[in-house]
Design a protein around this motif. Structure first.
Motif, short mmCIF file in Angstrom:
data_model
loop_
_atom_site.label_atom_id
_atom_site.label_comp_id
_atom_site.label_asym_id
_atom_site.label_seq_id
_atom_site.Cartn_x
_atom_site.Cartn_y
_atom_site.Cartn_z
N SER A 192 -9.01 1.14 0.48
CA SER A 192 -7.83 0.72 -0.08
C SER A 192 -7.40 -0.50 0.89
O SER A 192 -7.65 -0.71 2.07
CB SER A 192 -6.83 1.83 0.37
N SER A 193 -6.19 -1.08 0.60
CA SER A 193 -5.84 -2.30 1.27
C SER A 193 -5.48 -1.62 2.99
O SER A 193 -5.43 -2.52 3.73
CB SER A 193 -4.41 -3.04 0.64
N ALA A 194 -4.71 -0.76 2.86
CA ALA A 194 -4.13 -0.09 4.35
C ALA A 194 -5.43 0.13 5.09
O ALA A 194 -5.34 -0.18 6.32
CB ALA A 194 -3.26 1.09 4.25
N GLU A 195 -6.52 0.67 4.67
CA GLU A 195 -7.85 0.92 5.38
C GLU A 195 -8.13 -0.21 5.75
O GLU A 195 -9.00 -0.57 6.82
CB GLU A 195 -8.81 1.72 4.98
N ALA A 196 -8.48 -1.42 4.94
CA ALA A 196 -9.14 -2.73 5.04
C ALA A 196 -8.43 -3.28 6.24
O ALA A 196 -9.14 -3.84 7.27
CB ALA A 196 -9.17 -3.61 3.80
N LEU A 197 -7.07 -3.31 6.27
CA LEU A 197 -6.13 -3.88 7.57
C LEU A 197 -6.51 -3.13 8.66
O LEU A 197 -6.64 -3.78 9.87
CB LEU A 197 -4.93 -3.75 7.10
N ASN A 228 -5.95 9.60 -9.40
CA ASN A 228 -5.09 8.82 -8.62
C ASN A 228 -5.94 8.15 -7.56
O ASN A 228 -7.35 8.34 -7.55
CB ASN A 228 -4.26 9.89 -7.81
N ARG A 229 -5.43 7.25 -6.98
CA ARG A 229 -6.22 6.52 -5.77
C ARG A 229 -5.67 7.33 -4.37
O ARG A 229 -5.06 8.01 -4.34
CB ARG A 229 -5.65 5.04 -5.77
N GLU A 230 -6.64 6.84 -3.27
CA GLU A 230 -6.25 7.48 -2.17
C GLU A 230 -5.07 7.19 -1.24
O GLU A 230 -4.73 6.10 -2.01
CB GLU A 230 -7.64 6.78 -1.28
N GLU A 231 -4.84 7.52 -0.45
CA GLU A 231 -3.64 7.32 0.49
C GLU A 231 -3.78 5.88 1.10
O GLU A 231 -4.92 5.64 1.72
CB GLU A 231 -3.26 8.21 1.51
N ALA A 270 -3.57 3.01 -0.65
CA ALA A 270 -3.76 2.23 -1.89
C ALA A 270 -2.58 1.74 -2.44
O ALA A 270 -1.61 2.54 -2.73
CB ALA A 270 -4.91 2.82 -2.94
N GLU A 271 -2.47 0.52 -2.68
CA GLU A 271 -1.38 0.14 -3.30
C GLU A 271 -0.96 0.78 -4.65
O GLU A 271 0.24 0.78 -5.23
CB GLU A 271 -1.18 -1.43 -3.48
N ALA A 272 -2.46 0.97 -5.51
CA ALA A 272 -1.95 1.63 -6.70
C ALA A 272 -1.36 3.14 -6.62
O ALA A 272 -0.34 3.33 -7.48
CB ALA A 272 -3.44 1.76 -7.50
N ARG A 273 -1.58 3.85 -5.71
CA ARG A 273 -0.95 4.87 -5.42
C ARG A 273 0.60 4.85 -5.16
O ARG A 273 1.41 5.43 -5.59
CB ARG A 273 -1.45 5.66 -4.32
N ARG A 274 0.90 3.67 -4.40
CA ARG A 274 2.41 3.36 -4.06
C ARG A 274 2.97 3.13 -5.28
O ARG A 274 4.23 3.40 -5.43
CB ARG A 274 2.42 2.20 -3.05
N VAL A 275 2.39 2.19 -6.24
CA VAL A 275 3.07 1.83 -7.55
C VAL A 275 3.23 3.13 -8.28
O VAL A 275 4.60 3.32 -8.76
CB VAL A 275 1.86 0.92 -8.35
N LEU A 276 2.53 3.95 -8.36
CA LEU A 276 2.77 5.41 -9.04
C LEU A 276 3.79 6.04 -8.48
O LEU A 276 4.54 6.52 -9.12
CB LEU A 276 1.46 6.08 -8.94
N GLY A 303 -3.39 16.19 -11.61
CA GLY A 303 -4.39 15.36 -11.23
C GLY A 303 -3.86 14.37 -10.02
O GLY A 303 -4.46 13.39 -9.70
N TYR A 304 -2.64 14.41 -9.55
CA TYR A 304 -2.01 13.67 -8.63
C TYR A 304 -2.73 13.95 -7.30
O TYR A 304 -2.86 12.77 -6.69
CB TYR A 304 -0.68 13.97 -8.28
N GLY A 305 -3.43 14.86 -6.83
CA GLY A 305 -4.06 15.07 -6.00
C GLY A 305 -5.43 14.49 -5.72
O GLY A 305 -6.36 14.56 -4.77
N THR A 306 -6.08 14.11 -7.03
CA THR A 306 -7.29 13.58 -6.85
C THR A 306 -7.40 12.12 -6.28
O THR A 306 -6.38 11.50 -5.98
CB THR A 306 -7.80 13.14 -8.59
N ARG A 307 -8.63 11.53 -6.02
CA ARG A 307 -8.88 10.30 -5.31
C ARG A 307 -10.06 9.43 -5.79
O ARG A 307 -11.22 10.01 -5.47
CB ARG A 307 -8.91 10.82 -3.82
N ALA A 308 -9.64 8.56 -6.31
CA ALA A 308 -10.63 7.64 -6.58
C ALA A 308 -10.77 6.47 -5.68
O ALA A 308 -9.48 6.14 -5.20
CB ALA A 308 -10.55 7.02 -8.20
#
Length: 369
Positions: A171-176, A249-252, A254-260, A276-281
């Motif tokens: 995710s973007s947050a993890e990358a930073l 869903n994406r992992e915490e 991730a901007e995609a999760r924030r968009v959702l 499916g909200y608790g899934t993590r791709a």
């Protein structure tokens, strides 16, 4: 390269690896050995063979024998390396790369690519050192979620001298976070700030002590990726919620999760009530792949990912994906190589022909933090 050149290159790589494994800079090693930094640099680059005096002095400063450092043979049995993530049990395969004055190890997991990738080493013992298979070579280590990042590998490999490429999908947050910890050269991000801007606020917060440069890479739209079977039946998240359709869903972080989450809040929907909200791709292509395989009815991902899998797409946001370079990495050989290739015609062409990508700002300086 001639056989003699191979020996020089191997000796230089062993010197560099031994130095970095001990956390010394070239200047520090030169001072301990009583030689110039230029001499250390020339030996590591394979441009010169050290004299007997210099070779003995370097070996003594590193606590090894000259034969171990410059003689023919394999690399040292094991070296310390900082782990980007859990490395797994002894014998697990890893990528190994110099970052800063040390080595970093990245686990090679099956979901990182469509096929097996070559390993730079194996875990010597759980939570311990790494045994190199070959001397670690200069490689740009980039963390982020844009599946176009691996396109950097080809122009980097064509430089003289070449630079390798290692991508850590996250995710973007993890990358930073990884960039702030000195575990990668570059963080790729697409995080929207409270004022609606992308990347600068998040990068400034995470790297406020070290500073950073923000360089453009690409832009795309992000939104709901939907199975074509639902064309005309689903026009947004409200329809998904009303029909009880399953999300991936994406992992915490991730901007995609924030968009959702933002879209759910706008519609007055409790996000965790969505099946499916608790899934993590772990990436955009993984979300699209899950929908294409029928494992989910929809998810939030980039438009290029939807187009790659022939899926329907409902846009929710226009986003910018930038490369954040921490101040401590800006002068490194790997980052300088990146800046050289970002505006190369080859890369621009490749990005331009990817459906859904807008590379007009690739290589453009966005901000200094």
């Amino acid at each position: 390269m001639t056989p003699g050149g191979d020996i020089l290159a191997g000796s230089g790589a062993r010197l560099r690896m031994a130095r970095q494994a001990r956390g010394f800079s070239q200047q520090q090693l030169a001072g301990m050995a009583g030689v110039s930094r230029q001499a250390v640099s020339a030996v590591e680059a394979g441009h010169s063979d050290p004299s007997l005096r210099v070779g003995l002095a370097l070996a003594r400063a590193l606590g090894v024998t000259a034969e171990e450092l410059f003689g023919p043979g394999n690399t040292p049995a094991a070296v310390p390396a900082r782990a980007v993530a859990g490395l797994g049990p002894a014998g697990a395969r890893v990528s190994l790369a110099p970052v800063g004055d040390g080595l970093v190890a990245l686990p090679l997991t099956p979901d990182m690519a469509a096929g097996f990738q070559p390993a730079g080493g194996v875990v010597a013992k759980p939570g311990g050192d790494v045994e190199p298979i070959v001397p670690p070579q200069p490689a740009l280590v980039v963390a982020g979620c844009d599946p176009a990042l691996p396109l950097l590998a080809t122009p980097l490999s064509r430089l003289d001298p070449p630079v390798g490429f290692i991508w850590w999908p996250c995710s973007s947050a993890e990358a930073l976070r990884l960039a702030g910890a000195g575990l990668v050269h570059v963080a790729g991000t697409h995080l929207r700030g409270r004022a609606g801007d992308y990347n600068t606020a998040a990068a400034r917060q995470r790297l406020r002590h070290a500073g950073a440069e923000v360089i453009g890479f690409s832009a795309w739209r992000e939104g709901l990726v939907i199975s074509p079977a639902l064309d005309g039946e689903v026009t947004g998240l409200a329809d998904l919620a009303r029909r009880g359709l399953r999300l991936v869903n994406r992992e915490e972080g991730a901007e995609a999760r924030r968009v959702l989450d933002r879209e759910a809040a706008r519609l007055g929907i409790e996000p965790r009530s969505l099946p499916g909200y608790g899934t993590r791709a772990t990436g955009h292509l993984q979300v699209a792949s899950a929908v294409a395989a029928g494992l989910a009815d929809a998810g939030v991902a980039s438009e290029p990912a939807a187009l790659a899998y022939g899926l329907s797409f409902l846009p929710l946001a226009a986003e910018r994906f930038d490369l954040v370079i921490p101040g401590g990495q800006a002068g490194s050989r790997e980052v300088q190589a990146l800046l050289r290739v970002l505006t190369s015609p080859w890369l621009m062409t490749q990005l331009s022909i990817l459906p859904g990508y807008a590379p007009v700002r690739c290589g453009e300086h966005v901000a200094s933090l």
